[in-house]
Design a protein around this motif. Structure first.
Motif, short mmCIF file in Angstrom:
data_model
loop_
_atom_site.label_atom_id
_atom_site.label_comp_id
_atom_site.label_asym_id
_atom_site.label_seq_id
_atom_site.Cartn_x
_atom_site.Cartn_y
_atom_site.Cartn_z
N GLU A 85 0.81 -1.22 0.00
CA GLU A 85 0.00 0.00 0.00
C GLU A 85 0.85 1.27 0.00
O GLU A 85 0.34 2.36 -0.23
N LEU A 99 -5.83 7.56 -0.70
CA LEU A 99 -6.39 6.23 -0.47
C LEU A 99 -5.71 5.56 0.72
O LEU A 99 -6.36 4.83 1.48
N SER A 141 -4.65 2.08 -7.40
CA SER A 141 -5.22 3.40 -7.68
C SER A 141 -6.75 3.34 -7.74
O SER A 141 -7.41 4.38 -7.77
N ASP A 142 -7.29 2.11 -7.74
CA ASP A 142 -8.74 1.90 -7.73
C ASP A 142 -9.31 2.44 -6.42
O ASP A 142 -8.80 2.14 -5.33
N LYS A 143 -10.39 3.19 -6.50
CA LYS A 143 -10.95 3.88 -5.34
C LYS A 143 -11.32 2.92 -4.22
O LYS A 143 -11.19 3.25 -3.04
N ASP A 159 2.60 2.09 -2.28
CA ASP A 159 2.55 2.57 -3.65
C ASP A 159 1.17 3.12 -4.04
O ASP A 159 0.99 3.59 -5.16
N ALA A 160 0.19 3.04 -3.15
CA ALA A 160 -1.15 3.55 -3.44
C ALA A 160 -1.16 5.07 -3.31
O ALA A 160 -0.33 5.66 -2.60
N PRO A 161 -2.09 5.75 -3.97
CA PRO A 161 -2.21 7.21 -3.82
C PRO A 161 -2.38 7.59 -2.35
O PRO A 161 -3.04 6.88 -1.59
N ASP A 192 -5.84 -2.04 -9.85
CA ASP A 192 -4.64 -1.87 -9.03
C ASP A 192 -4.96 -0.95 -7.86
O ASP A 192 -6.13 -0.59 -7.64
#
Length: 454
Positions: free
Chosen positions: A324, A331, A420-422, A326-328, A418
């Protein structure tokens, strides 16, 4: 091959005679060991009794898919000892005429392998430095110092093998799928290969207060990236109760890397370290899953196999906390609602399956003082198994899992979904929390994840 203690004694007598030693006495099974059996015994030697340990496969079939046998493993241990590693002395290898399968005998070393005891010792910094020293010495062993059968890892082939294992296990674990996809996208270029122990962690190290006394379990040795060894022992699962000390449960990564760099004369690459931390977390998650298949196939019907298979969820939780990053940011900062399993349930009428599991577990607890050695260990494993049954039968997770599309893992592997999916990260967090709450509610990383996510 299954063997009785009497058969083992007879076979060991033949083997120890070849080593010029006396008749084995006091043979007993040691606890632990996710794959191989360990048996301790003593033998007469020049008027004294010396202690030894037999390391043995639970069956000959268990060795069929391994890259090399116990003879090669024994040779690797001898090379490590010659290189100054705190490795045991191999006394003799088993031969077919011993009729007790595949394995070898080592001279017993002092100290305890129990991680919880070791991590309570004073002088953790000294142990960490010695562990770094030994690891650097292992990595100094040359190709010509060990048999040709010791393989060289192909990183991409290793990922492909893990993906095949994932598919054979059902291919329906989306967090593992996320890890596999990340590995495929971030696999580093090959480094200069060194001898990698492959299982360098708490549980495979012997220690006394302030002193490392042994490095055990060399069956996974191969040539590859030194960062694989550095990372594996730092996985959350091998820190046991010391989640707060990321280097082997003994100290900080900075101190571990500094001690290693001083001995090895190289600089630790933090990005490669992170790659192998993720790679080996996926590897162990799939290794846990595979334990159930070993049991189903009849290869090894030990109760411990099915319980270890449920530790897959621990690795999924750890893996998600690594990935995680690497997630925005928005998020990562979002929190998930707490699960339904906190809602109290008060059964009425006949006993539920959950209550029956608790009753059996309580009865087993009353038998604890009547057992010793490996039987006592297996009793603890049985109580763990009953705890899983009790929690699963009263968990809301089984209903929740039906809400996930069957092709979620495929969508992740194909790249169509991935982090970046909400909704994906939130859903995977919920899944990980619920699974570990059922399988391993005392797992130290669970408390950390709950604080971070809820």
């Amino acid at each position: 091959m299954a063997a009785t203690p009497e058969e083992l004694n007879a076979g060991l007598t033949r083997a120890m005679e070849r080593a010029g030693l006396g008749v084995p006495e006091g043979l007993h099974r040691l606890t632990g060991g996710a794959t191989m059996e360990s048996w301790r015994f003593s033998c007469a030697n020049d008027g004294r009794r010396d202690e030894f340990v037999l390391r043995r496969a639970p069956s000959l079939a268990f060795m069929e898919d391994r890259p090399y046998g116990h003879d090669v493993e024994a040779a690797v241990i001898r090379a490590a000892k010659a290189a100054g590693v705190t490795a045991p002395e191999v006394v003799v290898e088993l031969e077919p005429e011993d009729e007790i399968g595949s394995g070898f005998v080592m001279r017993a070393l002092p100290g305890t392998p129990n991680p919880r005891e070791i991590l309570e010792f004073d002088g953790a910094d000294a142990l960490l430095g010695q562990a770094a020293r030994d690891l650097a010495r292992i990595h100094s062993i040359k190709r010509g110092d060990v048999p040709d059968a010791v393989p060289v890892m192909d990183y991409r082939a290793a990922i492909a093998d893990l993906r095949q294992q994932f598919e054979e296990a059902g291919g329906d674990r989306p967090i593992i799928a996320l890890g596999l996809k990340w590995m495929e996208d971030n696999c580093p270029d090959p480094a200069h290969p060194v001898l990698v122990h492959g299982d360098y962690r708490m549980g495979n190290l012997l220690a006394e207060p302030g002193r490392l006394t042994g490095v055990l379990d060399w069956e996974l040795a191969h040539f590859g990236d030194r960062h694989e060894d550095l990372a594996f022992g730092c996985m959350a699962v091998w820190r046991f109760a010391r989640y707060d000390r990321p280097a082997l449960g003994l100290g900080s990564l900075e101190d571990y890397f500094a001690a290693y760099e001083a001995e090895a004369g190289v600089t630790v690459d933090r990005e490669r370290f992170r790659y192998w931390l993720i790679h080996r977390t996926v590897w162990w998650a799939l290794g846990c899953l595979k334990m159930a298949q070993h049991w189903r196939s009849g290869q090894d019907r030990m109760l411990e196999r099915v319980v270890i298979s449920r530790r897959t969820s621990e690795q999924e939780l750890d893996l998600l906390m690594l990935l995680e990053e690497d997630a925005p940011l928005k998020l990562r900062r979002a929190q998930v609602g707490d699960s339904l399993t906190d809602q109290p349930f008060e059964p009425k009428g006949e006993a539920t399956a959950s209550e029956i599991a608790v009753a059996v577990s309580e009865w087993l607890a009353s038998m604890k003082d009547q057992m010793k050695g490996h039987d006592r260990f297996q009793l603890a494993v049985a109580r763990n198994a009953l705890g899983i049954i009790e929690r699963e039968t009263s968990s809301a997770y089984l209903n929740r899992v039906a809400d996930y599309p069957e092709d979620l893992s495929f969508a992740i592997l194909s790249g169509s979904r991935d982090l970046s999916d909400k909704y994906l990260l939130s859903d995977l967090r919920f899944m990980a929390l619920e699974c570990v709450r059922t399988d391993s509610p005392k797992y130290p990383a669970l408390a950390v994840a709950r604080e971070r996510w809820l």
